[in-house]
Motif scaffolding. Structure first.
Motif, PDB file in Angstrom:
ATOM      1  N   GLU A  98      49.041  29.697  32.847  1.00  0.00           N
ATOM      2  CA  GLU A  98      49.586  30.151  31.338  1.00  0.00           C
ATOM      3  C   GLU A  98      48.697  29.831  30.164  1.00  0.00           C
ATOM      4  O   GLU A  98      48.349  30.632  29.376  1.00  0.00           O
ATOM      5  N   LYS A  99      48.329  28.574  30.139  1.00  0.00           N
ATOM      6  CA  LYS A  99      47.378  28.127  29.254  1.00  0.00           C
ATOM      7  C   LYS A  99      46.026  29.018  29.166  1.00  0.00           C
ATOM      8  O   LYS A  99      45.503  29.131  28.166  1.00  0.00           O
ATOM      9  N   TRP A 100      45.480  29.290  30.406  1.00  0.00           N
ATOM     10  CA  TRP A 100      44.429  30.008  30.417  1.00  0.00           C
ATOM     11  C   TRP A 100      44.557  31.139  29.772  1.00  0.00           C
ATOM     12  O   TRP A 100      43.510  31.783  29.226  1.00  0.00           O
ATOM     13  N   ILE A 101      45.544  31.851  30.332  1.00  0.00           N
ATOM     14  CA  ILE A 101      45.822  33.113  29.522  1.00  0.00           C
ATOM     15  C   ILE A 101      46.058  33.258  28.082  1.00  0.00           C
ATOM     16  O   ILE A 101      45.222  34.319  27.560  1.00  0.00           O
ATOM     17  N   ARG A 102      46.504  32.406  27.636  1.00  0.00           N
ATOM     18  CA  ARG A 102      46.820  32.201  26.101  1.00  0.00           C
ATOM     19  C   ARG A 102      45.390  31.779  25.485  1.00  0.00           C
ATOM     20  O   ARG A 102      44.792  32.602  24.601  1.00  0.00           O
ATOM     21  N   GLN A 103      44.820  31.003  25.956  1.00  0.00           N
ATOM     22  CA  GLN A 103      43.338  30.677  25.579  1.00  0.00           C
ATOM     23  C   GLN A 103      42.499  31.942  25.573  1.00  0.00           C
ATOM     24  O   GLN A 103      41.567  32.063  24.823  1.00  0.00           O
ATOM     25  N   LYS A 105      43.388  34.924  25.674  1.00  0.00           N
ATOM     26  CA  LYS A 105      43.909  36.143  24.999  1.00  0.00           C
ATOM     27  C   LYS A 105      44.080  37.428  26.181  1.00  0.00           C
ATOM     28  O   LYS A 105      43.833  38.634  25.713  1.00  0.00           O
ATOM     29  N   MET A 106      44.544  36.776  27.169  1.00  0.00           N
ATOM     30  CA  MET A 106      44.783  37.800  28.389  1.00  0.00           C
ATOM     31  C   MET A 106      46.207  38.040  28.279  1.00  0.00           C
ATOM     32  O   MET A 106      47.281  37.334  27.754  1.00  0.00           O
ATOM     33  N   ASP A 107      46.663  39.243  29.081  1.00  0.00           N
ATOM     34  CA  ASP A 107      47.984  39.501  29.094  1.00  0.00           C
ATOM     35  C   ASP A 107      48.454  39.470  30.597  1.00  0.00           C
ATOM     36  O   ASP A 107      49.747  38.985  30.960  1.00  0.00           O
ATOM     37  N   PHE A 108      47.689  39.018  31.467  1.00  0.00           N
ATOM     38  CA  PHE A 108      47.860  38.759  32.935  1.00  0.00           C
ATOM     39  C   PHE A 108      46.512  38.069  33.671  1.00  0.00           C
ATOM     40  O   PHE A 108      45.457  38.447  33.430  1.00  0.00           O
ATOM     41  N   LEU A 109      46.802  37.225  34.596  1.00  0.00           N
ATOM     42  CA  LEU A 109      45.747  36.623  35.529  1.00  0.00           C
ATOM     43  C   LEU A 109      46.481  36.705  36.796  1.00  0.00           C
ATOM     44  O   LEU A 109      47.540  36.071  37.142  1.00  0.00           O
ATOM     45  N   ILE A 159      39.145  41.014  39.453  1.00  0.00           N
ATOM     46  CA  ILE A 159      38.888  40.054  40.284  1.00  0.00           C
ATOM     47  C   ILE A 159      38.004  38.857  39.777  1.00  0.00           C
ATOM     48  O   ILE A 159      38.163  37.800  39.787  1.00  0.00           O
ATOM     49  N   LEU A 160      37.071  39.382  38.854  1.00  0.00           N
ATOM     50  CA  LEU A 160      36.119  38.684  38.114  1.00  0.00           C
ATOM     51  C   LEU A 160      36.996  37.513  37.072  1.00  0.00           C
ATOM     52  O   LEU A 160      36.536  36.384  37.036  1.00  0.00           O
ATOM     53  N   ASP A 161      38.002  38.127  36.630  1.00  0.00           N
ATOM     54  CA  ASP A 161      38.917  37.186  35.716  1.00  0.00           C
ATOM     55  C   ASP A 161      39.361  35.978  36.679  1.00  0.00           C
ATOM     56  O   ASP A 161      39.395  34.815  36.303  1.00  0.00           O
ATOM     57  N   VAL A 162      39.772  36.410  37.875  1.00  0.00           N
ATOM     58  CA  VAL A 162      40.374  35.261  38.577  1.00  0.00           C
ATOM     59  C   VAL A 162      39.415  34.254  39.170  1.00  0.00           C
ATOM     60  O   VAL A 162      39.511  33.086  38.994  1.00  0.00           O
ATOM     61  N   LEU A 163      38.244  34.864  39.370  1.00  0.00           N
ATOM     62  CA  LEU A 163      37.162  33.860  39.951  1.00  0.00           C
ATOM     63  C   LEU A 163      36.700  33.000  38.916  1.00  0.00           C
ATOM     64  O   LEU A 163      36.370  31.806  39.105  1.00  0.00           O
ATOM     65  N   GLN A 164      36.538  33.570  37.513  1.00  0.00           N
ATOM     66  CA  GLN A 164      36.284  32.713  36.358  1.00  0.00           C
ATOM     67  C   GLN A 164      37.339  31.492  36.401  1.00  0.00           C
ATOM     68  O   GLN A 164      36.771  30.337  36.192  1.00  0.00           O
ATOM     69  N   TYR A 165      38.406  31.858  36.304  1.00  0.00           N
ATOM     70  CA  TYR A 165      39.387  30.870  36.534  1.00  0.00           C
ATOM     71  C   TYR A 165      39.582  29.723  37.370  1.00  0.00           C
ATOM     72  O   TYR A 165      39.420  28.497  37.165  1.00  0.00           O
ATOM     73  N   ILE A 166      39.274  30.198  38.756  1.00  0.00           N
ATOM     74  CA  ILE A 166      39.324  29.018  39.698  1.00  0.00           C
ATOM     75  C   ILE A 166      37.996  28.339  39.819  1.00  0.00           C
ATOM     76  O   ILE A 166      37.914  27.437  40.095  1.00  0.00           O
ATOM     77  N   SER A 331      39.569  52.538  31.688  1.00  0.00           N
ATOM     78  CA  SER A 331      39.898  51.225  30.874  1.00  0.00           C
ATOM     79  C   SER A 331      40.606  50.353  31.720  1.00  0.00           C
ATOM     80  O   SER A 331      40.945  50.596  32.635  1.00  0.00           O
ATOM     81  N   MET A 332      40.509  49.236  31.145  1.00  0.00           N
ATOM     82  CA  MET A 332      41.412  47.951  32.159  1.00  0.00           C
ATOM     83  C   MET A 332      42.941  48.309  31.971  1.00  0.00           C
ATOM     84  O   MET A 332      43.792  47.874  32.449  1.00  0.00           O
ATOM     85  N   GLU A 333      43.130  48.851  30.813  1.00  0.00           N
ATOM     86  CA  GLU A 333      44.586  49.249  30.447  1.00  0.00           C
ATOM     87  C   GLU A 333      45.256  50.162  31.314  1.00  0.00           C
ATOM     88  O   GLU A 333      46.677  50.202  31.741  1.00  0.00           O
ATOM     89  N   GLN A 334      44.514  51.187  32.070  1.00  0.00           N
ATOM     90  CA  GLN A 334      45.007  52.046  32.705  1.00  0.00           C
ATOM     91  C   GLN A 334      45.446  51.578  34.166  1.00  0.00           C
ATOM     92  O   GLN A 334      44.855  50.856  34.598  1.00  0.00           O
TER      93      GLN A 334
END
Length: 338
Positions: A98-103, A105-109, A159-166, A331-334
Motif C-alpha cells: 500500500e505504501k508503494w502504491i501511494r508513493q 501514485k498508482m491505483d493497483f499493484l 507485470i513490470l510494475d510488480v517486478l520493479q516492486y519486488i 491504454s493502461m486504463e482499458q
C-alpha cells in the motif's frame, strides 16, 4: 471470472513448458475438512480446484459462510511453498504494498495478499489468498487464440510494475509464465503475478550476489521461459525476470519460440544462448512473415544486454511499451480485451 486456480499444470499456450520438480508429492485432503491458520482462524475446504504432484489448490471458506471467495494452496511442509511463504512475509506485506502504491501514485499493484498460513497434519503447509480471478494460461486455453499485441503490451506494463516492486525489496520472481499470471476482469482489469515458490533474494542487505554457475539447481522453473542464468544454475537476478517476461511476450503473441518443441532443458539452454546476441533472428523466427513489433524489438534488445548485477531502467522499459500501446489505440486504463 470464476474463482480459479493459483497454480496449474506447467503447460504454456500450445507448447509444453516443463517445470523442474523437486518437491515431495502430496495427497489430497477430503473436501469439507477444516484447517486452522496461525491466528486460529478455521478454513473449510470446499472444492479441489487443481492437483499436481507437488501442490493442491482448494476453494475455501470460513465455517458458517456460504461464500468460497478464497483459495488455499497446499504443499509439503518443507517444500518450495516454504520459500513462497518466506517471500510473502518478508517482502509482500500489505502495508508495504500500500505504501508503494501511494508513493508511486498508482491505483493497483498485482502482488498477491496472503491472508493466512499454517501447518496441517504435521506434513502440510498452506497459504490462503483472496480469489484473484483466472490464470492467463486458462484464459488463453479457453479462447484458443493468440493474444493481440495490444493485450500483450498491457500485460507487460502491469507485470513490470510488480517486478520493479519486488526487485526494490531485494527479491526476484524467477518463474514468470502464463500459469503465474492471474487476471480479474471488470471495469478495470487487475493483473497479478503469483507463484513465488522460486523467489530468490538476489540482494540481501543491499549486497548483490555474485555470479556463480552451478551454485544452484540448474533449470529451475518453467523451462521454456526461464533465463539462461537459471539454466546454468546461477542465482537469478533482475535481468532474469525481465528476459523471462520477454520470452513470455513473444510466446503469447506469436505462439512459438525457437525452443518450444525441445524436450531436454540443456537443448533449450543451447538455443537461448544462440539467440541472446541475435535478437533480430529471435524476432524473425517468432514473427515469421508477419511484421515484427518495434516495441518487442526495443524491449528485448534492452533486456538481453543487461549485465548480471545491473539495475534495469524500468521507467524507460515501461515508457517504450506504453508509448507503443498508445499508438495501437490502447491504454493502461482499458480492460484487457481477451
Amino acid at each position: 471470472c470464476n474463482t480459479s486456480l493459483l497454480c496449474e499444470c506447467a503447460v504454456a499456450g500450445r507448447g509444453k513448458a516443463k517445470k523442474a520438480k523437486h518437491a515431495p508429492t502430496v495427497e489430497p485432503l477430503q473436501e469439507g475438512e477444516e484447517v486452522t491458520d496461525t491466528t486460529g482462524q478455521k478454513w473449510k475446504l470446499m472444492k479441489l480446484q487443481s492437483q499436481s504432484m507437488t501442490e493442491l489448490i482448494y476453494e475455501v471458506s470460513r465455517p458458517n459462510s456460504k461464500e468460497s471467495n478464497h483459495i488455499l494452496k497446499l504443499a509439503a511442509k518443507d517444500g518450495k511453498i516454504f520459500n513462497e511463504q518466506n517471500f510473502l512475509q518478508r517482502a509482500a506485506k500489505p502495508a508495504s504494498v500500500e505504501k508503494w502504491i501511494r508513493q508511486n501514485k498508482m491505483d493497483f499493484l498485482g502482488i498477491p495478499s496472503c491472508v493466512g498460513f499454517g501447518l496441517h497434519a504435521d506434513s502440510y503447509r498452506f497459504l490462503i489468498f483472496p480469489s484473484m480471478g483466472q490464470s492467463l494460461h486458462s484464459v488463453t486455453e479457453q479462447e484458443n487464440e493468440l493474444l493481440s499485441e495490444k493485450v500483450v503490451l498491457q500485460l507487460a506494463c502491469r507485470i513490470l510494475d510488480v517486478l520493479q516492486y519486488i526487485h526494490s525489496n531485494e527479491y526476484v520472481h524467477a518463474d514468470i509464465s502464463a500459469e503465474n499470471i492471474y487476471i480479474t476482469q471488470g471495469q478495470k482489469s487487475q493483473v497479478y503475478l503469483v507463484g513465488y515458490c522460486h523467489a530468490f533474494r538476489y540482494c540481501p542487505g543491499g549486497q548483490h550476489v555474485e555470479y556463480r554457475e552451478a551454485s544452484r539447481t540448474p533449470h529451475e522453473g518453467t523451462v521454456e521461459f526461464i533465463s539462461l542464468d537459471a539454466h546454468k544454475g546461477a542465482a537469478p537476478s533482475r535481468r532474469s525476470d525481465l528476459q523471462s517476461l520477454g520470452y513470455c511476450m513473444l510466446h503469447w503473441h506469436t505462439g512459438t519460440l525457437p525452443w518450444t518443441e525441445l524436450t531436454q532443458p540443456d537443448q533449450v539452454a543451447t538455443e537461448k544462448h544462440r539467440y541472446m546476441e541475435d535478437v533480430e533472428a529471435l524476432l524473425s523466427h517468432c514473427f515469421g512473415k508477419k511484421k515484427v513489433s518495434s516495441a518487442f524489438h526495443t524491449y528485448l534488445t534492452a533486456v538481453m544486454t543487461l549485465q548480471y548485477s545491473e539495475q534495469p531502467d524500468y521507467s524507460a522499459l515501461k515508457t517504450g511499451l506504453s508509448d507503443a500501446l498508445l499508438k495501437l489505440g490502447g491504454s493502461m486504463e482499458q480492460p484487457l480485451s481477451i
